[in-house]
Design an enzyme around this catalytic site. Sequence first.
Site, PDB file in Angstrom:
ATOM      1  N   ARG A  66       0.815  -1.170  -0.254  1.00 59.59           N
ATOM      2  CA  ARG A  66       0.289   0.023   0.316  1.00 59.59           C
ATOM      3  C   ARG A  66       1.204   1.197   0.036  1.00 59.59           C
ATOM      4  O   ARG A  66      -0.281   2.307  -0.522  1.00 59.59           O
ATOM      5  CB  ARG A  66      -1.048   0.090   0.977  1.00 59.59           C
ATOM      6  CG  ARG A  66      -1.908  -1.457   0.611  1.00 59.59           C
ATOM      7  CD  ARG A  66      -3.094  -1.173   2.162  1.00 59.59           C
ATOM      8  NE  ARG A  66      -3.496  -2.033   2.151  1.00 59.59           N
ATOM      9  CZ  ARG A  66      -3.775  -3.189   2.360  1.00 59.59           C
ATOM     10  NH1 ARG A  66      -2.960  -3.565   3.431  1.00 59.59           N
ATOM     11  NH2 ARG A  66      -4.415  -4.401   2.480  1.00 59.59           N
ATOM     12  N   SER A  83      -5.068   1.116 -18.373  1.00 62.11           N
ATOM     13  CA  SER A  83      -6.599   1.447 -18.223  1.00 62.11           C
ATOM     14  C   SER A  83      -7.207   0.219 -19.562  1.00 62.11           C
ATOM     15  O   SER A  83      -6.700  -0.301 -20.707  1.00 62.11           O
ATOM     16  CB  SER A  83      -7.358   2.248 -18.996  1.00 62.11           C
ATOM     17  OG  SER A  83      -8.782   2.288 -18.754  1.00 62.11           O
ATOM     18  N   LYS A 132     -14.616  -7.003 -19.081  1.00 57.67           N
ATOM     19  CA  LYS A 132     -13.281  -7.238 -18.973  1.00 57.67           C
ATOM     20  C   LYS A 132     -13.427  -8.466 -17.331  1.00 57.67           C
ATOM     21  O   LYS A 132     -12.608  -8.710 -16.685  1.00 57.67           O
ATOM     22  CB  LYS A 132     -12.634  -6.052 -17.708  1.00 57.67           C
ATOM     23  CG  LYS A 132     -13.841  -5.159 -17.062  1.00 57.67           C
ATOM     24  CD  LYS A 132     -13.277  -3.232 -16.369  1.00 57.67           C
ATOM     25  CE  LYS A 132     -14.174  -3.104 -15.474  1.00 57.67           C
ATOM     26  NZ  LYS A 132     -13.393  -1.623 -14.798  1.00 57.67           N
ATOM     27  N   ARG A 191       8.975 -10.632  -1.633  1.00 54.91           N
ATOM     28  CA  ARG A 191       8.149 -11.298  -3.081  1.00 54.91           C
ATOM     29  C   ARG A 191       9.340 -11.703  -3.600  1.00 54.91           C
ATOM     30  O   ARG A 191       9.387 -12.517  -4.829  1.00 54.91           O
ATOM     31  CB  ARG A 191       7.860 -10.052  -3.528  1.00 54.91           C
ATOM     32  CG  ARG A 191       6.554  -9.154  -3.359  1.00 54.91           C
ATOM     33  CD  ARG A 191       5.481 -10.477  -3.066  1.00 54.91           C
ATOM     34  NE  ARG A 191       4.594  -9.841  -2.059  1.00 54.91           N
ATOM     35  CZ  ARG A 191       3.411 -10.104  -2.538  1.00 54.91           C
ATOM     36  NH1 ARG A 191       3.314 -11.443  -2.603  1.00 54.91           N
ATOM     37  NH2 ARG A 191       2.365  -9.126  -1.611  1.00 54.91           N
TER      38      ARG A 191
END
Length: 232
Positions: free
Chosen positions: A96, A104, A166, A193
Amino acid sequence: MTQNNLEQQVNATYIDMQSGIQVSLLHFTPLSVCSRAIRTCWDSHAKSDGGGDIDKGLIYRVGNINKHKSTLEHLFYNFEIKGITRACLQELARHRMASMSVKSTRYTLKELNKEESFLPINDSNIIRASKYITLSNNNTIREQSLKALENLRLALKEKIANDVAKYIIPECYKTELVWSINARSLQNFLELRSAKTALKEIQELAHSIFKALPEEHKYLFEEYLHEPECAV
């Protein structure tokens, strides 16, 4: 570091040859900003060596050893990331304390609408599909991913609105983004990660991001990076 060296590091692109993930460093904060912030706390500017080994050692000692990690938040990195899947994007979004601007699907699915069928599954169609999806080495997953891509294409051909279509985008669908993060959060990202328990794709992304960092900044992150798995 000279201006020419700075320009060479910015926009240098690192490509993971196995996954095809591309990471480019767009901009970064000079280490001198961080060392100045630290010296402001103790009014020790007179002890600075102008960004040399003394200042670099100060940043490491305060941020990594003494764990006053708020000082590392003055260092910021802006990356352009291409070729990750939507599944990887979901993992990335869990961090975050970072900002992202993502390609998009609402406006870009039109490029898929121009394609012909991806079936039957053959070498030619697999090559065309790889522009849009990351293909697994698992035969079953690869076949189902291609079928999912074809289902999406057919929905678009039926003039179903992108906002509706989508909902059937497969998780392996490729995307790209600009991602900005401070050094403190980046240490946490690399530690979590690059671990072998993480999604393999985000492990590859973590190592590519580390490689894209400015050379003089990498010493702050090396101990947080797990070794990559050896190729079999």
